[in-house]
Design an enzyme around this catalytic site. Structure first.
Site, PDB file in Angstrom:
ATOM      1  N   GLY A 102       0.817  -1.209   0.000  1.00  0.00           N
ATOM      2  CA  GLY A 102       0.000   0.000   0.000  1.00  0.00           C
ATOM      3  C   GLY A 102       0.852   1.260   0.000  1.00  0.00           C
ATOM      4  N   GLU A 105       1.659   1.944  -3.458  1.00  0.00           N
ATOM      5  CA  GLU A 105       0.428   2.363  -4.143  1.00  0.00           C
ATOM      6  C   GLU A 105       0.094   3.819  -3.823  1.00  0.00           C
ATOM      7  OE1 GLU A 105      -1.671  -1.289  -2.781  1.00  0.00           O
ATOM      8  OE2 GLU A 105      -2.447  -1.285  -4.827  1.00  0.00           O
TER       9      GLU A 105
END
Ligand SMILES: NC(=O)c1ccc[n+]([C@@H]2O[C@H](COP(=O)([O-])OP(=O)(O)OC[C@H]3O[C@@H](n4cnc5c(N)ncnc54)[C@H](O)[C@@H]3O)[C@@H](O)[C@H]2O)c1
Length: 702
Positions: A102, A105
């Site tokens: 994440g 991301e």
């Protein structure tokens, strides 16, 4: 809420610093801080750009695993990312350190990325049976193309900043103050009046991948080969296909969400997360505290430079530890060192190593035939023939020359460590370091503690395993330790099953289908059927005393079918091929042997084959736990996954047993006991107790 984001204005730039020690995971407080910080910067007219960075060593190490399964607090990551994406002020990620999962991301949702040279980036989700579910599968192909994105996401491995720049994942590598570099980058964008670059809106790169189904065919082929039986890779490939073919970003995101939920619900995810935590758990030894003082290992000695000794030496050379190898005579020494050199040369030919690196590693290697030359080693590992008298004699010689404080280790596959320790005046220094073949490749290191092994020697050995890029599991000193003790039942069952009616090919296929890298008979062919046959001959064993499960292999050896080395064994190997073909001749030998032993052959279904091969691992595993040979069930799982190819996606034999339900496993074991008898099917008392109490192996870990 856990974690926070600091807000600070520097000139016309808002600097958002994620602060959630030690590695800045995306906990609720971080998401809240991100959402607030972006909102505040957008509302403030004096702010023209936003820079996002991390406090401490990490940028963002990923999701907060502790929040998994709980009620989510604060804004969702998707809401934060949407706000960032929609921002009309440019956002620059100043990647100061680890950006995983994440975290990467989030960086991909920023409009630009600068990175510190030593900051690693990666999308490790596939290793946990998941996929990057915060737009990673949609943004990365738009940035670097489908083929490279697939390689990166499917490997799950991290890469350093400069390599990320080369791939096009980041825009710039910045030496020195990364925050200053991020702010300078933002100011440059503003001064140039460049339009904001949202990856979601980019189409040029994926457009070039459209109409090229071979990109995905290749990825599927590679995944089938390298990640057999894994569910997540196919989901990842479908997501990237959507990124390429659907054009509309939100439609692709919908596919990503669907595939992500399918991964979450798949039993493999739970198994892989179990393995992830188990790998950390096995390092903990209840009576050897983490702060136990360890011995500095600056030089190693290896005795015997055959199959194992050579591989063990390479394991040390690969991490820069100088090694002295000792052999019986100069000819054996030259042969052993020659094999090491050849193994490295093959790596060069395959492009996995530079020639200069080989020279560097070989430069750390010294050969000798004199024990005195081992006197400066901090650890001496013997890998001589598997014979207790030879081992005892070797330990006497090691002890005479080894320096005080050195670790004296044996690579025995299952002999008594205490007998070797008793041959020395320093049993506290003696330990088993059981490497697996090929020792420079296999990840498992079974560390075997003797009755008198000191805590410092145990702690150092566990640490050494890590340094050698292995995973060390502690075992008690009992015949076969953890791994080979359990294996005995597995191979014996395979041998009995073919006498009772199955063919070797059926048995191998069932285990391949389960996810083992090879079946027991393929394994026999690889190792060589002649080893056992020769040992039996040398021991003068009478034909009627040969175990019935060895009769077929011995007959094959009489026909000079030793396995892969002679291109014939249980299988036929066409010249130069390692893929064996079934042979009706072998089936005939199997049937004749059953008849000679008076065993009536019958059809045995695949389910029985699987249970009879795998349940002995579980039953014996329970005995090993009860005897304290293995500390926890997960230690057995890690041994089997890393040393014996047990499929990782099942979580290992003990985790798998829990998933089957211990009551049904025990019921089958009792059924087999009635039919076949023998120690192997004598239910482990621990297994009976757990079933009676309605518990499972996992309950022992709590
Ligand atoms: N082969 C495997 O898969 C495997 C796996 C794990 C552990 N082991 C264990 O590793 C040990 C070695 O096995 P291997 O497969 O490497 O055998 P190997 O026959 O390939 O090598 C043994 C080497 O030791 C040398 N040697 C024998 N006696 C010696 C002595 N007294 N002094 C110095 N050198 C001596 C021999 O010359 C030979 O090169 C055994 O204890 C075995 O059980 C083997």
């Amino acid at each position: 809420m856990k974690g926070t984001v600091h807000y600070e204005q520097r000139g016309a730039t808002a600097l958002l610093t994620i602060d959630n020690p030690p590695v800045n995971p995306l906990s609720s407080g971080v998401r809240q801080g991100l959402s607030d910080g972006i909102g505040r910067a957008l509302a403030d007219e004096s702010v023209q750009a936003i820079v996002l960075t991390g406090a401490g060593r990490a940028f963002i190490a990923g999701a907060d695993i502790a929040e998994f399964g709980g009620e989510a607090q604060g804004p969702s990551l998707h809401d934060c990312l949407k706000a960032m994406d929609d921002s009309d002020k440019p956002i620059v990620a100043a990647i100061n350190g680890t950006a995983f999962g994440g975290g990467l991301e989030v960086a991909l949702c920023c409009h630009y990325r600068v990175i510190a040279p030593n900051a690693p980036v990666g999308l490790p989700e596939v290793k946990l049976g998941l996929l990057p579910g915060a737009g990673g599968t949609q943004r990365l192909p738009r940035l670097i193309g489908a083929a490279k994105a697939l390689d990166f996401i499917l490997s799950g491995d991290p890469i350093p900043g400069p390599q990320a720049a080369e791939l096009g994942i980041v825009d710039e590598v910045a030496e020195g103050d990364i925050v200053a570099a991020g702010i300078a980058y933002a100011e440059k964008i503003i001064a140039a009046g460049s339009p904001i670059r949202r990856i979601r809106d980019e189409d040029d790169i994926v457009a070039a991948d459209r109409g090229k189904p071979e990109i995905f065919e290749n990825a599927r082929k590679n995944a089938a080969r390298r990640m057999r039986k894994r569910f997540a890779p196919e989901m990842i490939i479908q997501c990237v296909e959507a990124a390429v073919n659907l054009k509309d970003f939100d439609a692709g995101m919908k596919v990503e969400q669907e595939c992500f939920s399918r991964c979450i619900q798949h039993p493999q995810r739970e198994a892989l997360i179990h393995v992830f935590f188990a790998e950390r758990e096995v390092a903990k030894i209840p009576d050897v505290p983490r702060d136990t003082e360890t011995i500095e290992i600056a030089r190693a000695g290896v005795i015997g430079c055959g199959t194992m000794g050579g591989g063990i030496a390479m394991s040390f050379l690969n991490v820069g530890v100088p090694v002295t190898v000792l052999e019986l005579d100069q000819a054996a020494l030259d042969r052993g060192i020659g094999v090491i050199r050849r193994n490295y040369d093959i790596q060069v030919q395959r492009g996995r190593m530079a020639a200069a690196e080989v020279d560097e590693r070989m430069g750390l290697l010294t050969g000798t035939v004199r024990y005195e030359d081992l006197s400066s080693a901090d650890v001496v590992i013997e890998a001589v023939y598997e014979n207790i008298d030879v081992k005892v004699e070797t330990f006497r010689k090691i002890e005479a020359v080894a320096k005080p404080g050195a670790i004296l280790a044996s690579n025995t596959s299952g002999l008594d460590i205490d007998k070797m320790a008793a041959a020395t005046s320093r049993p506290e220094a003696v330990i088993g370091l059981h490497f697996f073949s090929p020792a420079n490749v296999m990840r498992l290191l079974e560390v075997v503690r003797g009755a008198k092994t000191s805590k410092a020697v145990i702690a150092t050995s566990m640490k050494l395993g890590k340094r050698l890029n292995k995973i060390a599991v502690l075992s008690g000193n009992a015949p076969g330790f953890i791994g080979n003790r359990l294996l005995a039942g597995y191979t014996r069952q395979a041998g009995e099953i073919i006498l009772q009616g199955a063919t070797p090919y059926q048995v191998d296929n069932v285990l391949l289908g389960f996810g083992m890298p090879m079946g027991p008979f393929q394994m026999n062919d690889l190792v060589g059927l002649d080893l056992g046959w020769r040992a039996r001959k040398l021991s003068g064993m009478k034909p009627e005393d040969v175990p019935i499960t060895a009769r077929i292999a011995d007959k094959l050896c009489e026909l000079e079918r030793f396995g892969q080395k002679t291109n014939r064994g249980f299988y036929i190997y066409p010249e130069g091929s390692r893929a064996g073909q079934a042979d009706p001749e072998v089936v005939k030998i199997v049937e004749e042997t059953s008849a000679e032993l008076g065993i009536e052959r019958r059809e045995i279904d695949d389910e029985e084959v699987l249970k009879r091969c795998l349940y002995p691992l579980i039953n014996e595993g329970a005995k090993v736990l009860e005897e304290g040979i293995a500390i926890r069930p997960c230690d057995i799982d890690i041994v089997y996954i890393n040393g014996y190819g047990f499929p990782e996606v099942t979580g290992g034999p003990m985790f798998w047993a829990d998933q089957q339900g211990l009551d049904t496993v025990l019921a089958d074991i009792k059924r087999f006991q009635e039919i076949y008898g023998g120690d192997i099917w004598q239910p482990a008392p621990l297994l009976e107790r757990l079933v009676a109490e309605g518990k499972n192996f996992a309950s022992l870990q709590a």
